[in-house]
Design an enzyme around this catalytic site. Structure first.
Site, mmCIF file in Angstrom:
data_model
loop_
_atom_site.group_PDB
_atom_site.id
_atom_site.type_symbol
_atom_site.label_atom_id
_atom_site.label_comp_id
_atom_site.label_asym_id
_atom_site.label_seq_id
_atom_site.Cartn_x
_atom_site.Cartn_y
_atom_site.Cartn_z
ATOM 1 N N MET A 50 0.808 -1.225 0.000
ATOM 2 C CA MET A 50 0.000 0.000 0.000
ATOM 3 C C MET A 50 0.841 1.275 0.000
ATOM 4 S SD MET A 50 -3.095 -1.168 0.065
ATOM 5 C CE MET A 50 -4.149 0.128 0.679
ATOM 6 N N SER A 51 2.125 1.195 -0.365
ATOM 7 C CA SER A 51 2.983 2.377 -0.219
ATOM 8 C C SER A 51 2.733 3.455 -1.265
ATOM 9 C CB SER A 51 4.463 1.974 -0.242
ATOM 10 O OG SER A 51 4.876 1.653 -1.551
ATOM 11 N N GLU A 84 16.526 -5.709 -3.032
ATOM 12 C CA GLU A 84 15.080 -5.889 -2.926
ATOM 13 C C GLU A 84 14.360 -4.842 -3.749
ATOM 14 O OE1 GLU A 84 13.258 -6.751 0.780
ATOM 15 O OE2 GLU A 84 15.119 -7.498 1.658
ATOM 16 N N LYS A 88 8.764 3.290 -5.745
ATOM 17 C CA LYS A 88 8.733 4.530 -4.972
ATOM 18 C C LYS A 88 9.019 5.710 -5.889
ATOM 19 C CE LYS A 88 8.494 2.631 -0.768
ATOM 20 N NZ LYS A 88 7.942 1.345 -1.144
#
Length: 131
Positions: A50-51, A84, A88
């Site tokens: 949900m970022s 990873e 963003k």
């Protein structure tokens, strides 16, 4: 690569008050050509988490990511941070990866191994899951 042509109606669809329907098919469109500029440097990724909800990205959305685009300050990117992957917004001035969710904190990248895998150019939302 197999081409699948999808019909496109000549009328627009009102998102406000309804307008009279128009049954006329204007043309057929190759969605890959409309959505993907350079197939050889493009990949798809499915969103989890949900970022990015404040920019309208939700779990299950399909990202169209282009490796040939140069990430700029404010670009939505797929980044490998210490191996990873994450999606963003990149803040090159402050060296941060920014979430678009007020409940999450920015990620500093100063001392981490950061590789930008590509820039998110578009995404596709599936309102009704495919069966």
């Amino acid at each position: 690569m197999k081409v699948i042509l999808v019909p496109k109606f000549s009328c627009s669809v009102s998102a406000g008050f309804p307008s009279p329907a128009d049954d006329f098919i204007d043309e057929e469109i190759d969605l890959l050509k409309k959505l993907i500029e350079q197939p050889s440097s493009t990949f798809l990724a499915r969103v989890v988490g949900m970022s990015q909800i404040n920019v309208g990205l939700f779990p299950g959305d399909l990202l169209i990511v282009e490796r040939h685009l140069e990430p700029k300050n404010g670009s939505l990117v797929i980044a490998a941070l210490d191996g990873e992957l994450t999606c963003k917004t990149i803040d090159t001035e402050r060296q941060l990866l920014l979430p678009a969710n007020d409940a999450m904190r920015p990620i500093p990248v100063g001392n981490s191994e950061l590789v930008i895998e590509g820039v998110v150019r578009r995404w596709i939302r599936c309102h009704v899951p495919l069966s």
